[in-house]
Motif scaffolding. Structure first.
Motif: not given
Length: 116
Positions: A35-60
């Motif tokens: 399990g992983c938080t949006a913040t932890a994912l954003a630390e490993e990706l070249p996008v912001s936490r907000q962008a990760v949250v939007k992507h997670l919403a689509v995946l959800d």
């Protein structure tokens, strides 16, 4: 995926969600963890936490991930059911094309035999 969606609609949502390379990368990262938080994912990706949250919403929405609240955090995990259903649909499609191509091959071979 909601219970009111038909199988084809679910596949459409999954394929639409997987069309984006960043969402595929997020799924890869989530699959490597429990399990992983949006913040932890954003630390490993070249996008912001907000962008990760939007992507997670689509995946959800496609049924590919689920978020569970753990205190103040939301931890996301991969849900395999939607991927499994999409893989089954793709396998059935591939089987149908294999049958069609086999019929074309047999017809061509028969036409060649008839010509000689």
């Amino acid at each position: 995926m909601t219970g009111s969606q038909g199988p084809a609609e679910g596949v459409d949502h999954v394929l639409g969600a997987l069309a984006d390379p960043m969402r595929r990368r997020i799924l890869d990262l989530l699959a490597a963890r429990e399990g992983c938080t949006a913040t932890a994912l954003a630390e490993e990706l070249p996008v912001s936490r907000q962008a990760v949250v939007k992507h997670l919403a689509v995946l959800d929405a496609a049924g590919l991930v689920v978020g569970r609240r753990a205190g103040r955090e939301v931890r996301y995990t991969v849900r395999s059911a939607a991927l499994d259903a999409t893989a089954r649909w793709m396998a059935a499609l591939a089987d149908e094309w294999d049958r069609r191509l086999d019929r074309v091959k047999r017809a061509a071979e028969q036409a060649e035999r008839d010509a000689t």
